[in-house]
Design an enzyme around this catalytic site. Structure first.
Site, short mmCIF file in Angstrom:
data_model
loop_
_atom_site.label_atom_id
_atom_site.label_comp_id
_atom_site.label_asym_id
_atom_site.label_seq_id
_atom_site.Cartn_x
_atom_site.Cartn_y
_atom_site.Cartn_z
N SER A 250 31.38 25.29 79.88
CA SER A 250 31.92 24.02 80.35
C SER A 250 30.78 23.06 80.66
O SER A 250 29.61 23.42 80.58
CB SER A 250 32.78 24.25 81.59
OG SER A 250 31.93 24.61 82.67
N LYS A 251 31.19 21.86 81.02
CA LYS A 251 30.24 20.76 81.26
C LYS A 251 29.03 21.18 82.10
O LYS A 251 27.91 20.73 81.84
CB LYS A 251 30.95 19.61 81.99
CG LYS A 251 31.80 18.77 81.05
CD LYS A 251 30.96 17.72 80.35
CE LYS A 251 31.67 17.14 79.15
NZ LYS A 251 31.14 17.66 77.88
N ARG A 252 29.29 22.00 83.10
CA ARG A 252 28.14 22.29 83.97
C ARG A 252 27.10 23.17 83.29
O ARG A 252 26.00 23.36 83.82
CB ARG A 252 28.60 22.86 85.31
CG ARG A 252 29.20 24.19 85.26
CD ARG A 252 30.11 24.47 86.44
NE ARG A 252 30.97 25.57 86.09
CZ ARG A 252 30.59 26.83 86.09
NH1 ARG A 252 29.37 27.15 86.47
NH2 ARG A 252 31.41 27.78 85.73
N GLY A 254 26.02 22.21 80.38
CA GLY A 254 25.34 21.27 79.48
C GLY A 254 26.31 20.81 78.41
O GLY A 254 27.50 20.64 78.67
#
Ligand code: GLU
Length: 497
Positions: A250-252, A254
């Protein structure tokens, strides 16, 4: 063989979904089957045209062309679910007429209360079946009176639904855990589990390869196949793509979407090749292969069950391989946006392009991604002696090696440009003779003065690149100062304030 990829266009295409698409593509390609692209856009609140378009672009960029589907067309269309609402309605009505589905009038509030109470009782939330036994006449009357209703599927009680998943082996669910699912909402929009079955059956799909987040949907879908008397396809649920901490990528972690990887300067063939290696292997020590060859070797049975952990280092390794193999003109074209962003190559003409074709591959040979190329070419397009000398260590060194800098400046002054490595080496040899310095004591000062940087490309490549850049007479590119100019500017900056 007919397979499909069926993204929901609610956001950017996630690399996990791209990998699902790729496995479908590899299977179809390897077997001479048909690969179909269908867009599942019935979640009207979250689906957008833009997201659908960008999914198509990402697919094409990765080289995953489809034989049939949106844009391409085919005999089994339409391929946007939003254009198939009449088909779902007809099929829901058919199930109702056979007593296999029924109208449910429960309001949202009622259902919410029911969920609340079952959860409190420590049971999984499941529709309690309040409307199951409403007589047909009564249901019809209530509909005629304008009461909103959904259509629910009657799940047979206490049955084991079993299927053999190509990746996961035998999967078994008892219908007691499944509440009667909604097929069609009151506004006529189908639920995923219904639309997907109608479409896969009518589109004659033979193999469904999708993410394992859909495993628990499959029993409902199998019961629908049975209700219609359709033969279900083979199912293969592939593991999720995880981040290094083993939670879903997921986004966290990258970048997660195909377009983000493209913007960072990964080559499509590199990303596709890397994604194929997540959960599958084309053979020991034979990981770097073009898509066509991967397709030739791909076997669904060989896809592993364990989750694929996304490894950026390995992706970088794959990308470096393809960057080295890429055609110079293509690399230069791909790098142009990055150079334009720096303001270095706003409107390159023909000669500028040829020049970029010669220098971009030099930089691309030593980066993981194309967005790192500008930093490697800064010495050409953004030379600054004073910036280099802001570093106290460099300034001290420059003062100490003054004789080399002087000799360099006079050797370059009024001489023809050093357009190849021999010319550069001959010049360096003359500076060596004049100053008695050699090795690092000779070349490091030359590097500082001519590139403005303490490290970088080999000098016998960098200096001819500088000189050829200085010969360009272009308004579409920033000016590249020649080696002679640089030597003068550097000395002036050493002497300066
Ligand atoms: N639209 C669904 C998804 O993106 C498709 C699932 C399936 O392949 O059945 O998850």
């Amino acid at each position: 063989m007919r397979v499909r990829f069926a993204p929901s266009p609610t956001g950017q295409l996630h690399v996990g979904n791209a990998r699902t698409a790729l496995f479908n593509w590899l299977l179809a390609r390897g077997a001479g089957g048909t690969f179909i692209l269908r867009i599942e856009d019935t979640d009207f609140a979250r689906s957008t045209k833009e997201a659908a378009q960008s999914a198509l672009e990402d697919m094409r960029w990765l080289g995953l062309n489809w034989n049939e589907g949106v844009d391409t067309g085919g005999e089994y269309g339409p391929y946007f679910q939003s254009e198939r609402l009449h088909i779902y309605r007809a099929h829901a009505v058919e199930l109702m007429s056979r007593g296999l589905a029924y109208r449910c009038f429960c309001s949202e509030e009622q259902l919410e209360m029911e969920r609340y109470h079952t959860l409190r009782a420590g049971q999984p939330p499941k529709y309690g079946g309040r409307c199951r036994d409403i007589p047909k006449d009564e249901a019809r009357r209530r509909i005629e009176n304008g009461e909103p209703a959904v259509i629910r599927f009657r799940i047979p009680p206490d049955r084991d639904v079993v299927f053999t998943d190509v990746v996961r082996g035998e999967v078994r669910f008892n219908t007691e855990v499944i509440g009667d699912p909604v097929l069609l909402r009151s506004d006529g929009v189908p639920a995923y589990n219904f639309a997907v079955v109608v479409d896969d059956a009518l589109m004659a799909i033979t193999h469904v390869i999708r993410g394992e987040d859909h495993v628990s949907n499959t029993p409902r879908q199998l019961l629908l196949y049975e209700a219609f008397g359709w033969t279900p396809p083979l199912f293969a649920h592939v593991s999720m793509v995880l981040g290094p901490d083993h939670s879903k990528l997921s986004k966290r972690h990258g970048a997660t979407s195909v377009s983000e990887f493209r913007e960072r300067g990964y080559l499509p063939e590199a990303l596709a090749n890397y994604l194929a290696l997540l959960g599958w292997s084309p053979g020991e020590g034979e990981e770097l292969l073009p898509l066509e060859e991967l397709a030739r070797r791909f076997r669904l049975e060989d896809v592993g069950r364990s989750a694929g952990v996304f490894d950026v280092e390995k992706l970088a390794w794959v990308n470096r391989h393809y960057l080295k193999a890429a055609d110079p003109a293509r690399l230069a074209g791909l790098c142009l946006p990055f150079l334009q962003r720096e303001g270095w190559a706003l409107q390159p003409g023909e000669a500028d392009r040829m020049y970029l074709e010669s220098v971009v591959p030099l930089a691309a040979a030593s980066v993981d991604r194309l967005d790192q190329v500008p930093a490697r070419l800064r010495f050409l397009f953004d030379y600054s002696a004073s910036r280099a000398l802001e570093d106290a260590v460099i300034r001290a060194e420059a003062i100490a090696v003054r004789p080399v800098l002087d000799a360099l400046a006079s050797e370059l002054e009024g001489r023809p440009p050093l357009i190849d490595r021999e010319a550069f080496r001959a010049m360096a040899a003359r500076v060596r003779e004049k100053t008695g310095q050699k090795g690092k004591a000779l070349f490091h000062p030359i590097r500082l003065a001519l590139t403005g940087e303490a490290e970088g490309l080999e000098l016998d490549l960098a200096v001819p690149a500088i000189e050829r850049g200085a010969m360009l007479a272009s308004s579409g590119m920033v000016r590249v100062p020649s080696a002679a100019e640089r030597a003068g500017l550097f000395l002036a900056a050493v002497d300066g304030p």
